[in-house]
Scaffold this motif. Structure first.
Motif, mmCIF file in Angstrom:
data_model
loop_
_atom_site.group_PDB
_atom_site.id
_atom_site.type_symbol
_atom_site.label_atom_id
_atom_site.label_comp_id
_atom_site.label_asym_id
_atom_site.label_seq_id
_atom_site.Cartn_x
_atom_site.Cartn_y
_atom_site.Cartn_z
ATOM 1 N N GLU A 166 0.816 -1.212 0.000
ATOM 2 C CA GLU A 166 0.000 0.000 0.000
ATOM 3 C C GLU A 166 0.853 1.267 0.000
ATOM 4 O O GLU A 166 0.547 2.235 -0.706
ATOM 5 C CB GLU A 166 -0.924 0.007 1.224
ATOM 6 N N GLU A 167 1.958 1.282 0.750
ATOM 7 C CA GLU A 167 2.794 2.473 0.824
ATOM 8 C C GLU A 167 3.420 2.816 -0.527
ATOM 9 O O GLU A 167 3.511 3.982 -0.910
ATOM 10 C CB GLU A 167 3.898 2.287 1.872
ATOM 11 N N ILE A 168 3.845 1.772 -1.270
ATOM 12 C CA ILE A 168 4.442 2.012 -2.588
ATOM 13 C C ILE A 168 3.367 2.469 -3.567
ATOM 14 O O ILE A 168 3.593 3.385 -4.373
ATOM 15 C CB ILE A 168 5.151 0.741 -3.100
ATOM 16 N N ARG A 169 2.196 1.844 -3.511
ATOM 17 C CA ARG A 169 1.099 2.227 -4.398
ATOM 18 C C ARG A 169 0.687 3.683 -4.162
ATOM 19 O O ARG A 169 0.458 4.435 -5.114
ATOM 20 C CB ARG A 169 -0.088 1.290 -4.170
ATOM 21 N N LYS A 170 0.634 4.095 -2.887
ATOM 22 C CA LYS A 170 0.298 5.492 -2.579
ATOM 23 C C LYS A 170 1.381 6.435 -3.074
ATOM 24 O O LYS A 170 1.089 7.504 -3.611
ATOM 25 C CB LYS A 170 0.103 5.657 -1.073
ATOM 26 N N GLY A 171 2.638 6.045 -2.887
ATOM 27 C CA GLY A 171 3.739 6.878 -3.366
ATOM 28 C C GLY A 171 3.728 7.023 -4.874
ATOM 29 O O GLY A 171 3.984 8.108 -5.410
ATOM 30 N N HIS A 172 3.428 5.938 -5.570
ATOM 31 C CA HIS A 172 3.325 5.939 -7.033
ATOM 32 C C HIS A 172 2.240 6.909 -7.479
ATOM 33 O O HIS A 172 2.443 7.720 -8.399
ATOM 34 C CB HIS A 172 3.024 4.511 -7.493
ATOM 35 N N SER A 173 1.076 6.869 -6.832
ATOM 36 C CA SER A 173 -0.033 7.773 -7.189
ATOM 37 C C SER A 173 0.312 9.221 -6.885
ATOM 38 O O SER A 173 -0.012 10.123 -7.661
ATOM 39 C CB SER A 173 -1.301 7.372 -6.423
ATOM 40 N N GLU A 174 0.989 9.444 -5.770
ATOM 41 C CA GLU A 174 1.350 10.819 -5.407
ATOM 42 C C GLU A 174 2.301 11.431 -6.422
ATOM 43 O O GLU A 174 2.133 12.585 -6.832
ATOM 44 C CB GLU A 174 1.991 10.852 -4.026
ATOM 45 N N LEU A 175 3.299 10.669 -6.854
ATOM 46 C CA LEU A 175 4.258 11.189 -7.829
ATOM 47 C C LEU A 175 3.581 11.587 -9.136
ATOM 48 O O LEU A 175 4.048 12.491 -9.842
ATOM 49 C CB LEU A 175 5.350 10.155 -8.107
ATOM 50 N N LYS A 176 2.478 10.926 -9.498
ATOM 51 C CA LYS A 176 1.776 11.219 -10.746
ATOM 52 C C LYS A 176 0.764 12.349 -10.601
ATOM 53 O O LYS A 176 0.228 12.832 -11.599
ATOM 54 C CB LYS A 176 1.059 9.963 -11.250
ATOM 55 N N SER A 177 0.493 12.776 -9.368
ATOM 56 C CA SER A 177 -0.549 13.775 -9.136
ATOM 57 C C SER A 177 -0.070 15.187 -9.454
ATOM 58 O O SER A 177 1.116 15.514 -9.299
ATOM 59 C CB SER A 177 -1.010 13.712 -7.675
ATOM 60 N N TRP A 178 -0.991 16.053 -9.874
ATOM 61 C CA TRP A 178 -0.655 17.457 -10.139
ATOM 62 C C TRP A 178 -0.216 18.154 -8.853
ATOM 63 O O TRP A 178 0.699 18.980 -8.871
ATOM 64 C CB TRP A 178 -1.867 18.185 -10.725
ATOM 65 N N ASP A 179 -0.846 17.812 -7.740
ATOM 66 C CA ASP A 179 -0.510 18.465 -6.469
ATOM 67 C C ASP A 179 0.948 18.273 -6.101
ATOM 68 O O ASP A 179 1.555 19.155 -5.478
ATOM 69 C CB ASP A 179 -1.393 17.923 -5.336
ATOM 70 N N TRP A 180 1.524 17.117 -6.479
ATOM 71 C CA TRP A 180 2.940 16.909 -6.195
ATOM 72 C C TRP A 180 3.808 17.453 -7.325
ATOM 73 O O TRP A 180 4.749 18.212 -7.083
ATOM 74 C CB TRP A 180 3.248 15.423 -5.976
ATOM 75 N N SER A 181 3.529 17.071 -8.558
ATOM 76 C CA SER A 181 4.419 17.426 -9.679
ATOM 77 C C SER A 181 4.482 18.929 -9.913
ATOM 78 O O SER A 181 5.560 19.502 -10.123
ATOM 79 C CB SER A 181 3.975 16.717 -10.956
ATOM 80 N N HIS A 182 3.347 19.612 -9.845
ATOM 81 C CA HIS A 182 3.305 21.052 -10.078
ATOM 82 C C HIS A 182 3.082 21.837 -8.787
ATOM 83 O O HIS A 182 3.672 22.904 -8.581
ATOM 84 C CB HIS A 182 2.180 21.395 -11.059
ATOM 85 N N GLY A 183 2.194 21.311 -7.931
ATOM 86 C CA GLY A 183 1.811 22.046 -6.737
ATOM 87 C C GLY A 183 2.900 22.163 -5.697
ATOM 88 O O GLY A 183 2.799 22.979 -4.779
#
Length: 335
Positions: A234-251
């Motif tokens: 679950e921790e890796i899956r959440k990290g994977h999703s976060e890296l792809k999110s606009w909030d992380w990449s741009h925000g």
């Protein structure tokens, strides 16, 4: 370090997975054990945690090539990855972490393959003061390439990760990282550009394997093969999703300002934008000269108010007509 060393090799070329696994491994591994991870990514641009993508990246070229950019969890500058580039990540207990010793470990592995690699004052791996490309040493003509590194320290653990360019397609590098928005004034970390030579070789995969074997044998003989099946964690899956999110990449982008200027047939327009976390905080237009400048100012002022609170670089406004449409088209090209 008191714990037993562990070495991992990723079979995945997904940059989101590899960076998410790296972060998870760094946070979850035994704090007393050294850990070494190797991975290769498909073509991608990787920026540092505190960098401004609009300053570092040429977005039109990125879209044209269909290449993603990923904001990693560590600091440092922007790098280009592809299958000709082998990434390594070395984690140690914080009490025994030493940047130079980590770089020396990798340099010893490179020297075992032939190139007389050394570590400079910035803890980069160099030959005769120049960053290296492994392929150009083992397969002439002789030349230079880039290898770089970044660091992260949290609580009781620290890691040092870097790149070893073996046969990367650096013809893309100039286009993707050639963004020179001089009026863009960001806070945060700016990349340090380094000279690059490009080569072509059919030996990249073998060289990558030789590099991995040579380095990991300096810390441990065994190696664990991992792939995207690790996403069941679950921790890796959440990290994977976060890296792809606009909030992380741009925000995640620190505060910056951007000044733009363009002369239209009807007026010279000067724009001052202030943005933080990828959102426009203020957008001030000035219009100079030409007949009807007052009417132009009214249109631009309204457009400036409409842009406040919106995501920087995403002009999803109704275009309108006339002056408003021309200004929006200009901003879509230059923001």
């Amino acid at each position: 370090p008191r714990g037993e060393a562990k070495v991992y090799l990723s079979q995945s070329n997904d940059p989101y997975f590899n960076l998410a696994f790296e972060d998870w491994l760094f946070r979850s591994a035994d704090v007393e054990s050294p850990v070494l991870l190797f991975y290769r990514n498909s073509p991608s641009v990787i920026i540092g945690r505190n960098q401004n993508p609009w300053k570092e990246i040429n977005f039109p070229a990125l879209r044209r090539m269909g290449i993603p950019f990923v904001r990693r969890k560590s600091g440092g500058g922007t790098v280009y990855h592809d299958l000709g580039n082998t990434n390594y990540s070395i984690a140690f207990p914080r009490t025994s972490f030493d940047r130079r010793s980590n770089a020396e470990l990798v340099a010893r592995g490179v020297r075992a393959l032939g190139p007389p690699a050394e570590v400079n004052e910035r803890n980069d791996i160099v030959v005769d003061g120049l960053k290296i490309c492994l392929n150009l040493f083992l397969y002439p003509p002789f030349g230079i390439h880039v290898s770089g590194s970044a660091y992260k320290i949290v609580n009781k653990r620290a890691y040092h990760h870097g790149t070893m360019l073996i046969d990367a397609g650096l013809g893309n590098l100039g286009d993707l990282l050639s963004n020179t928005k001089a009026p863009c004034t960001p806070k945060g970390i700016h990349s340090v550009r380094s000279p690059c030579w490009e080569s072509s070789s059919l030996h990249a995969r073998r060289l990558s394997r030789d590099f991995v074997n040579s380095v990991h044998q300096r810390i441990h003989r065994g190696i664990h093969i991992i792939d995207e099946n690790e996403l069941h964690r679950e921790e890796i899956r959440k990290g994977h999703s976060e890296l792809k999110s606009w909030d992380w990449s741009h925000g995640q982008t620190p505060e910056f300002t951007h000044d733009l200027k363009k002369t239209f047939p009807w007026a010279e327009v000067v724009l001052h934008i202030k943005s933080k976390h990828g959102v426009i905080l203020s957008c001030d237009f000035q219009c100079k000269g030409r007949d009807g400048a007052k009417g132009v100012s009214e249109v631009c002022s309204q457009l400036g108010r409409d842009l406040v609170g919106r995501k920087y670089g995403i002009l999803d406004l109704a275009e309108g007509t006339g002056i408003r449409r021309e200004v929006i088209e200009w901003l879509r090209d230059d923001m």
